[in-house]
Design a protein around this motif. Structure first.
Motif, PDB file in Angstrom:
ATOM      1  N   GLU A 168      63.128  35.008  44.940  1.00 54.96           N
ATOM      2  CA  GLU A 168      64.469  35.437  44.533  1.00 54.96           C
ATOM      3  C   GLU A 168      65.502  34.367  44.858  1.00 54.96           C
ATOM      4  O   GLU A 168      66.418  34.101  44.081  1.00 54.96           O
ATOM      5  CB  GLU A 168      64.810  36.737  45.258  1.00 54.96           C
ATOM      6  N   GLN A 169      65.357  33.757  46.013  1.00 54.86           N
ATOM      7  CA  GLN A 169      66.336  32.733  46.369  1.00 54.86           C
ATOM      8  C   GLN A 169      66.188  31.513  45.484  1.00 54.86           C
ATOM      9  O   GLN A 169      67.171  30.934  45.042  1.00 54.86           O
ATOM     10  CB  GLN A 169      66.168  32.336  47.838  1.00 54.86           C
ATOM     11  N   ILE A 170      64.947  31.136  45.234  1.00 50.25           N
ATOM     12  CA  ILE A 170      64.738  29.962  44.394  1.00 50.25           C
ATOM     13  C   ILE A 170      65.325  30.202  43.016  1.00 50.25           C
ATOM     14  O   ILE A 170      66.051  29.365  42.461  1.00 50.25           O
ATOM     15  CB  ILE A 170      63.240  29.625  44.270  1.00 50.25           C
ATOM     16  N   GLN A 171      65.036  31.392  42.467  1.00 55.46           N
ATOM     17  CA  GLN A 171      65.488  31.661  41.115  1.00 55.46           C
ATOM     18  C   GLN A 171      66.991  31.908  41.031  1.00 55.46           C
ATOM     19  O   GLN A 171      67.550  31.916  39.948  1.00 55.46           O
ATOM     20  CB  GLN A 171      64.710  32.851  40.536  1.00 55.46           C
ATOM     21  N   GLY A 202      72.471  33.355  48.348  1.00 49.65           N
ATOM     22  CA  GLY A 202      73.263  32.882  47.221  1.00 49.65           C
ATOM     23  C   GLY A 202      73.248  33.827  46.035  1.00 49.65           C
ATOM     24  O   GLY A 202      73.582  33.425  44.927  1.00 49.65           O
ATOM     25  N   LEU A 203      72.875  35.092  46.271  1.00 46.63           N
ATOM     26  CA  LEU A 203      72.905  36.048  45.170  1.00 46.63           C
ATOM     27  C   LEU A 203      74.334  36.513  44.948  1.00 46.63           C
ATOM     28  O   LEU A 203      75.134  36.548  45.874  1.00 46.63           O
ATOM     29  CB  LEU A 203      72.038  37.263  45.509  1.00 46.63           C
ATOM     30  N   SER A 204      74.638  36.877  43.716  1.00 45.83           N
ATOM     31  CA  SER A 204      75.981  37.381  43.442  1.00 45.83           C
ATOM     32  C   SER A 204      76.112  38.778  44.053  1.00 45.83           C
ATOM     33  O   SER A 204      75.126  39.449  44.310  1.00 45.83           O
ATOM     34  CB  SER A 204      76.231  37.457  41.937  1.00 45.83           C
ATOM     35  N   GLU A 205      77.343  39.190  44.289  1.00 40.35           N
ATOM     36  CA  GLU A 205      77.571  40.481  44.927  1.00 40.35           C
ATOM     37  C   GLU A 205      76.935  41.612  44.132  1.00 40.35           C
ATOM     38  O   GLU A 205      76.402  42.558  44.684  1.00 40.35           O
ATOM     39  CB  GLU A 205      79.082  40.720  45.072  1.00 40.35           C
ATOM     40  N   ARG A 206      76.983  41.485  42.815  1.00 44.95           N
ATOM     41  CA  ARG A 206      76.411  42.539  41.983  1.00 44.95           C
ATOM     42  C   ARG A 206      74.907  42.602  42.162  1.00 44.95           C
ATOM     43  O   ARG A 206      74.315  43.665  42.275  1.00 44.95           O
ATOM     44  CB  ARG A 206      76.768  42.291  40.521  1.00 44.95           C
ATOM     45  N   GLN A 207      74.273  41.420  42.208  1.00 41.99           N
ATOM     46  CA  GLN A 207      72.831  41.400  42.407  1.00 41.99           C
ATOM     47  C   GLN A 207      72.474  41.998  43.764  1.00 41.99           C
ATOM     48  O   GLN A 207      71.517  42.745  43.898  1.00 41.99           O
ATOM     49  CB  GLN A 207      72.303  39.962  42.343  1.00 41.99           C
ATOM     50  N   VAL A 208      73.259  41.658  44.762  1.00 48.26           N
ATOM     51  CA  VAL A 208      73.002  42.191  46.095  1.00 48.26           C
ATOM     52  C   VAL A 208      73.080  43.715  46.076  1.00 48.26           C
ATOM     53  O   VAL A 208      72.218  44.411  46.594  1.00 48.26           O
ATOM     54  CB  VAL A 208      74.021  41.623  47.119  1.00 48.26           C
ATOM     55  N   LEU A 209      74.142  44.226  45.443  1.00 45.64           N
ATOM     56  CA  LEU A 209      74.340  45.673  45.397  1.00 45.64           C
ATOM     57  C   LEU A 209      73.187  46.371  44.693  1.00 45.64           C
ATOM     58  O   LEU A 209      72.637  47.342  45.181  1.00 45.64           O
ATOM     59  CB  LEU A 209      75.636  45.990  44.650  1.00 45.64           C
ATOM     60  N   LEU A 210      72.854  45.880  43.522  1.00 47.42           N
ATOM     61  CA  LEU A 210      71.860  46.591  42.734  1.00 47.42           C
ATOM     62  C   LEU A 210      70.452  46.394  43.274  1.00 47.42           C
ATOM     63  O   LEU A 210      69.707  47.342  43.434  1.00 47.42           O
ATOM     64  CB  LEU A 210      71.931  46.137  41.278  1.00 47.42           C
ATOM     65  N   ARG A 211      70.078  45.145  43.537  1.00 50.69           N
ATOM     66  CA  ARG A 211      68.679  44.905  43.867  1.00 50.69           C
ATOM     67  C   ARG A 211      68.326  45.286  45.292  1.00 50.69           C
ATOM     68  O   ARG A 211      67.195  45.641  45.589  1.00 50.69           O
ATOM     69  CB  ARG A 211      68.353  43.429  43.695  1.00 50.69           C
ATOM     70  N   HIS A 212      69.271  45.172  46.201  1.00 47.80           N
ATOM     71  CA  HIS A 212      68.917  45.447  47.581  1.00 47.80           C
ATOM     72  C   HIS A 212      69.545  46.731  48.098  1.00 47.80           C
ATOM     73  O   HIS A 212      68.857  47.605  48.596  1.00 47.80           O
ATOM     74  CB  HIS A 212      69.331  44.260  48.469  1.00 47.80           C
ATOM     75  N   VAL A 213      70.874  46.842  47.969  1.00 44.35           N
ATOM     76  CA  VAL A 213      71.542  47.997  48.553  1.00 44.35           C
ATOM     77  C   VAL A 213      71.150  49.281  47.845  1.00 44.35           C
ATOM     78  O   VAL A 213      70.681  50.239  48.460  1.00 44.35           O
ATOM     79  CB  VAL A 213      73.075  47.811  48.497  1.00 44.35           C
ATOM     80  N   LEU A 214      71.340  49.302  46.536  1.00 39.69           N
ATOM     81  CA  LEU A 214      71.105  50.546  45.809  1.00 39.69           C
ATOM     82  C   LEU A 214      69.654  50.961  45.889  1.00 39.69           C
ATOM     83  O   LEU A 214      69.328  52.112  46.172  1.00 39.69           O
ATOM     84  CB  LEU A 214      71.544  50.384  44.351  1.00 39.69           C
ATOM     85  N   ARG A 215      68.771  50.016  45.645  1.00 38.23           N
ATOM     86  CA  ARG A 215      67.359  50.367  45.630  1.00 38.23           C
ATOM     87  C   ARG A 215      66.923  50.961  46.970  1.00 38.23           C
ATOM     88  O   ARG A 215      66.261  51.994  47.028  1.00 38.23           O
ATOM     89  CB  ARG A 215      66.527  49.132  45.303  1.00 38.23           C
ATOM     90  N   ASN A 216      67.315  50.325  48.060  1.00 40.57           N
ATOM     91  CA  ASN A 216      66.931  50.863  49.358  1.00 40.57           C
ATOM     92  C   ASN A 216      67.654  52.167  49.685  1.00 40.57           C
ATOM     93  O   ASN A 216      67.116  53.010  50.384  1.00 40.57           O
ATOM     94  CB  ASN A 216      67.190  49.820  50.453  1.00 40.57           C
ATOM     95  N   SER A 217      68.882  52.327  49.189  1.00 43.59           N
ATOM     96  CA  SER A 217      69.606  53.571  49.453  1.00 43.59           C
ATOM     97  C   SER A 217      69.004  54.730  48.697  1.00 43.59           C
ATOM     98  O   SER A 217      69.090  55.873  49.124  1.00 43.59           O
ATOM     99  CB  SER A 217      71.072  53.452  49.030  1.00 43.59           C
ATOM    100  N   LEU A 218      68.433  54.430  47.528  1.00 43.28           N
ATOM    101  CA  LEU A 218      67.908  55.513  46.703  1.00 43.28           C
ATOM    102  C   LEU A 218      66.632  56.109  47.260  1.00 43.28           C
ATOM    103  O   LEU A 218      66.309  57.255  46.985  1.00 43.28           O
ATOM    104  CB  LEU A 218      67.632  55.000  45.286  1.00 43.28           C
ATOM    105  N   ILE A 219      65.886  55.334  48.035  1.00 42.78           N
ATOM    106  CA  ILE A 219      64.568  55.821  48.460  1.00 42.78           C
ATOM    107  C   ILE A 219      64.635  57.168  49.178  1.00 42.78           C
ATOM    108  O   ILE A 219      63.896  58.086  48.835  1.00 42.78           O
ATOM    109  CB  ILE A 219      63.864  54.758  49.325  1.00 42.78           C
ATOM    110  N   PRO A 220      65.525  57.339  50.159  1.00 39.09           N
ATOM    111  CA  PRO A 220      65.566  58.670  50.771  1.00 39.09           C
ATOM    112  C   PRO A 220      66.030  59.736  49.794  1.00 39.09           C
ATOM    113  O   PRO A 220      65.669  60.910  49.909  1.00 39.09           O
ATOM    114  CB  PRO A 220      66.596  58.526  51.896  1.00 39.09           C
ATOM    115  N   ILE A 221      66.827  59.333  48.811  1.00 38.33           N
ATOM    116  CA  ILE A 221      67.349  60.303  47.842  1.00 38.33           C
ATOM    117  C   ILE A 221      66.203  60.871  47.011  1.00 38.33           C
ATOM    118  O   ILE A 221      66.248  62.033  46.622  1.00 38.33           O
ATOM    119  CB  ILE A 221      68.364  59.625  46.920  1.00 38.33           C
TER     120      ILE A 221
END
Lengths: 360, 315, 345
Positions: A117-120, B220-239
């Motif tokens: 992910e970081q690389i891409q 270096g991910l954009s804030e949107r990517q961070v929100l969707l790929r990491h925050v939301l996905r992990n938050s949804l699991i207990p849901i």
């Protein structure tokens, strides 16, 4: 070491507005970093070293954070840079290794995916190629059977291996500066040695600079070129490794050195400590921050000592600076209780290590 | 993963058996009255009572009664004495209506809850957050049958924007089906949107400060990517687990009230009407099937959860 | 060179040594005081708590209202009566069956229902019933949950297995459905356990039903907490001092459960009130003609086409009550742990 610095930090200050008042986490930090150099930022918990490190990557930006000062990396001024510029730099130019690898890696994603992910995020590269690069990185940091382990989850690694995964992640885009925030604190001593070995190799292979944030003087002695000692948000002493260890010029540094447990000496009944507690960062004493705890304080100390060189330069071209008003000769006298012993105050004595030939 | 599934299935069967015993006890053991009288409900002729006693085995020991009851339920031999209807057949007819309501409402509330939950978490503390939180709290506080009845009355009956209750099967006319379902879906969702958006908000706020989110930003991910790929996905699991539980609860609970108010003639309404007439056989069957369904769904959810969060498989 | 090891150490008051300012000392606040302080700062939660208390008081004063202001009781039909509104004499219930709406006067303040009964009076009496059942059921749930949760978590082994499996099975039944089942089953003859027998139309039946139905939602978290607590050092210390299991449960474990219970309780009451309304609406809880918010709403919804006020007004009262309790419950939860993840149903 006469190459120009790749990172110049000047008067960096970070404050957070909270319900209980303004917390001044960092107050006037300045240093230079050159290619291939290892700078250790030392201090106890809460002195602001982590905040400094994270601010360089813009990770402390939030609605209640206030910044002043500059951190210049090439053409970019990191403190005022836009989010877009920072995004470009993070991971690719400046990368960070965090303290607790178990918490710092996403527990539900495979490690290969997280590295790819970081690389891409920074390069146009196919999934297959990113995956291959990730395998190569894992091998480089010494993870056996990398091609199988690439699909493992973070909890399937041991602590030391996880930390190596974090290092691999940080290295994935060949950054010029690596910031490591207490990378070995969560690991036991033998693993710690291995991790430090990695860092040493890296430095040789890539000439990347390393900012190592730690409270462990043993680690510092092992790997650092320069040391910045921080206390209550300020750098109180800054110099080369030898200068700090053999010619410490700030009472706090004396205290730190004096509190090291030594293997080659009779065991003291108790480890010497510096009396008192560090000040709350929301309410710091006027003048020198160490004043309430320093047995050597005098009238002058109510004024903030600027970070300046106050003694003879022994090595290198960067100045050995400190924030203590005491005259240099007085320091030399005060810091040694008995010949060859160093410490902050009476009865906190530990023998001064003898400089080895050719140690500089 | 395979072994995990097998273990869960075995546990599930044990629970299903226990549920059948408990349901049986509720109706035929605990109450302090003549079971035949209870079953007969309003039609209490002596001949009727005798017939009931024989087929249900009330003159025999308890375990025989249990077997007979289960036989009746599972072989479609269950008759409601109030109106001589074949209970199992009636249930099967009504199931698609209930499922239309439950699935549609579930999709609706998830969509809104995720959107609102994420939005209020990102804007935490600001006006939009406070305002939506207040709305969510009001949503949680309204009884679903009350708001449903009011919606039906004003939007359906008085202002004629929507149909005045009733149900049109999907197979007959999809558009009409949708038209009839919108109000019931909304009424049923309001409560759950309120609950879920707040749970999601709380999860997101917790996750957003987790270390691995900081790592994601440092990559270096954009804030949107961070929100969707990491925050939301992990938050949804207990849901996901909650959603599974509530979907089953909806089928067995909230659906009853909504169906009654909008006259959808689903399983829930059947149960409600039977309760009103003190007609026990349908209630008996529906309660048991309802619990069965919950257990089934929970098992599926457990398996899905294990697939999403690999740490769970170890247990 | 022999070195005198550091023997003395400045273990005296480090503050005094360092010349510390006494203002720097922070008085330690126990968790209760901290929570109370946080709650006090939460003006909105307190406002809604006051609203809830107001509602409770008004409902408790139902007889006073009925006697002195409305001059009727919750069961009296006024089908053929007429009252004076703005000087005009109007039928309480019109010939076509439509009852009058809110008069905003002493009698029939909020209007009449289809049977000519005073809605406001019924609402207050109904409130007493609903609040009584709600609180009673919640208390029942708390007591049962403490009992089973502590037994299961503390003794573990087969006690835990039995209790946990039973809770699992209980949990499998959707609450409303279970409540309907029990309500229907117990309607005719009531309940008889050994020497205790409860009549079918007693208010105790809905209280018991709702209490039992909610137990899994509270017993499980409590059990989890007990499991964690029993491993803590202070329990070991008590054991080492010779304390028996009962003593440990009361002196060490229970006090630590109190904060969880306090946080859960408003939610339990909210759910109980909601469940009672639903059950009574469907006829499996309180039975007509007894007033409870559920039965009143049930009657109202049946006649919504002709007399919408009969639905709107009681519903608003129920919503206000539940809302105020919800907001206060939120405030309590935030006060005890600003990052709590207690699930609100």
């Amino acid at each position: 070491m006469t190459s120009p610095p790749i990172l110049e930090v000047r008067d960096l200050a970070v404050a957070f507005a909270t319900d209980d008042g303004t917390v001044q986490a960092v107050d006037g930090v300045s240093f230079d970093l050159r290619a291939g150099e290892v700078l250790a930022v030392v201090g106890e918990s809460g002195c602001g070293k982590s905040v400094t490190a994270m601010t360089l990557l813009g990770l402390t930006r939030s609605s209640n954070a206030r910044f002043s000062g500059t951190a210049t990396y090439g053409d970019t001024e990191l403190i005022a840079a836009s989010d877009e510029e920072m995004r470009r730099i993070r991971g690719a130019e400046i990368a960070m290794v965090f303290q607790d690898a178990m918490a710092a890696l996403n527990p539900v994603q495979r490690v290969g995916h997280q590295i790819a992910e970081q690389i891409q995020a920074h390069e146009e590269i196919s999934d297959a190629d990113a995956r291959d690069r990730s395998v190569g990185l894992l091998e480089r940091v010494g993870i056996p059977r990398a091609r199988e382990r690439i699909d493992a989850y973070p909890h399937e690694f041991s602590g030391g291996m996880r930390q190596r995964v974090m290092i691999a992640l940080a290295l994935s885009c060949d950054p010029r500066i690596l910031i490591a925030d207490e990378p070995t604190t969560a690991l036991d001593v033998t693993i710690q040695a291995q991790i430090l070995e990695r860092f040493r190799e890296l430095r040789e292979q890539t000439n990347a600079a390393l900012i190592l944030v730690t409270h462990d003087l043993g680690v510092v002695a092992d790997i650092a070129d320069r040391v910045a000692v921080m206390y209550a948000g300020r750098i109180v002493e800054y110099g080369t490794l030898d200068e700090i260890f053999y010619d410490p010029r700030h009472p706090y540094t004396w205290g730190l050195l004096g509190s090291i447990a030594r293997m080659d000496r009779p065991r003291p009944k108790r480890l010497p400590t510096i009396a008192g507690l560090p000040p709350s960062l929301a309410d710091r004493p006027a003048g020198c921050h160490l004043r309430p705890r320093c047995p050597h304080e005098f009238a002058e100390c109510t004024e903030v000592p600027p970070l300046e060189q106050r003694g003879p330069t022994v090595t290198g071209d960067a100045a050995h600076t400190d924030r203590c008003w005491l005259p240099y000769e007085r320091k030399v006298a005060l810091r040694e209780f008995q010949p060859g012993e160093i410490g902050l105050g009476a009865k906190t004595a530990v023998p001064l290590p003898q400089p080895q030939k050719g140690a500089a | 993963m395979g072994r995990f599934i097998v273990r869960r299935l075995i546990a599930m069967i044990a629970v299903l058996f226990a549920i059948s015993v408990v349901t049986f006890s509720i109706f035929n053991v605990i109450p302090n009255s003549d079971p035949a009288l209870r079953l007969a409900g309003r039609n209490q002729t002596p001949a009727q009572l005798d017939a009931i006693r024989r087929t249900w085995g009330f003159d025999k020991p308890v375990y025989v009664q249990y077997v007979k009851t289960m036989q009746k339920i599972f072989t479609g031999d269950l008759i409601s004495y109030a109106n001589q209807v074949d209970v199992d057949k009636e249930i099967i007819q009504d199931v698609p209506r209930t499922f239309s309501l439950a699935i549609g409402a579930a999709l609706m509330w998830m969509a809104f809850a995720v959107a609102i939950g994420l939005y209020t978490a990102v804007k935490a503390g600001r006006f939009a957050d406070r305002f939506l939180t207040v709305l969510a709290l009001i949503g949680i506080s309204m009884p679903v049958f009350w708001i449903g009845a009011l919606m039906n009355y004003y939007l359906g009956f008085k202002w004629k924007l929507f149909p005045n209750g009733g149900y049109v099967p999907l197979t007959e006319n999809p558009v009409d089906w949708l038209y009839h379902m919108i109000l019931p879906w909304t009424a049923l969702s309001l409560l759950f949107i309120g609950v879920y958006s707040r749970v999601l908000r709380s999860n997101v706020l917790d996750t957003i400060n987790d270390d691995y989110v900081r790592t994601a930003r440092a990559k270096g991910l954009s804030e949107r990517q961070v929100l969707l790929r990491h925050v939301l996905r992990n938050s949804l699991i207990p849901i996901v687990t909650l959603w599974g539980l509530d979907f089953a609860a909806v089928i067995g609970g909230g659906a009853i009230l909504t169906e009654t108010v909008f006259d959808l003639q689903g399983v829930g309404q059947y149960a409600a009407e039977s309760v009103g007439q003190l007609d026990i056989p349908p209630v008996l069957a529906i309660v048991m099937f309802g619990a069965f369904f919950v257990v089934l769904l929970n098992t599926v959810v457990d398996i899905v959860y294990a697939a999403l969060d690999p740490r769970i498989r170890l247990s | 060179m022999a070195v005198e090891p550091a023997t003395e150490l400045t273990f005296g008051d480090p503050g005094v040594l360092a010349g510390e300012d006494p203002r720097d000392r922070v008085a330690g606040l126990g968790p209760w005081r901290l929570a109370l302080r946080r709650l006090r700062r939460n003006k909105i939660a307190l406002a809604f708590a006051a609203l809830f208390v107001l509602i409770v008081l008004v409902c408790l004063a139902a007889p006073l209202y009925a006697d002195h202001i409305a001059h009727t009781d919750p069961f009296k039909n006024h089908l053929t009566d007429q009252i004076k509104i703005n000087g005009k004499l109007t039928d309480v219930v019109a010939p076509d069956g439509v009852p009058i709406g809110p008069t905003w006067q002493g009698r029939f303040l909020l209007g009449a229902d289809g049977n000519g009964r005073d809605i406001a009076v019924r609402l207050l009496y109904g409130g007493r019933t609903s609040l009584l059942i709600g609180a009673g059921a919640a208390i029942g749930t708390v007591l049962l949950s403490i009992l089973f949760g502590t037994l299961a978590g503390f003794f573990r082994g087969w006690a835990d297995t039995v209790i946990s499996r039973s809770l699992d099975i209980l949990w499998a039944f959707p609450p409303l459905l279970l409540g309907l089942a029990l309500g229907t089953a117990l309607a005719l003859g009531g309940l008889k356990i050994g020497p205790i027998s409860i009549a079918g139309d007693s208010k105790l039946i809905p209280i018991l039903i709702i209490a039992i139905v909610q137990v899994p939602y509270m017993a499980r978290p409590l059990r989890g907490q007990v499991l964690g607590l029993r491993e803590k050092e202070f329990v070991e210390a008590a054991r080492a001092q010779g304390a028996g299991p009962l003593q440990i449960m009361f002196s060490e474990i229970l006090p630590n459960l109190v904060s969880t219970i306090v946080v859960f309780f408003p939610l339990m009451v909210v759910n109980a009130i909601g469940l009672e309304a639903a059950l009574s609406f469907l006829g499996a809880g309180v039975r007509a003609p007894n007033p409870s918010w559920g039965t009143i709403l049930g009657e109202g919804i049946q006649r919504i086409v002709t007399a919408p006020h009969q639905t709107i007004v009681p519903g608003l009262m129920l919503v206000l009550t539940v809302l105020s309790l919800n907001v206060f419950g939120d405030g309590v939860r935030d006060a005890f742990d600003p990052r709590a993840k207690v699930r609100a149903r």
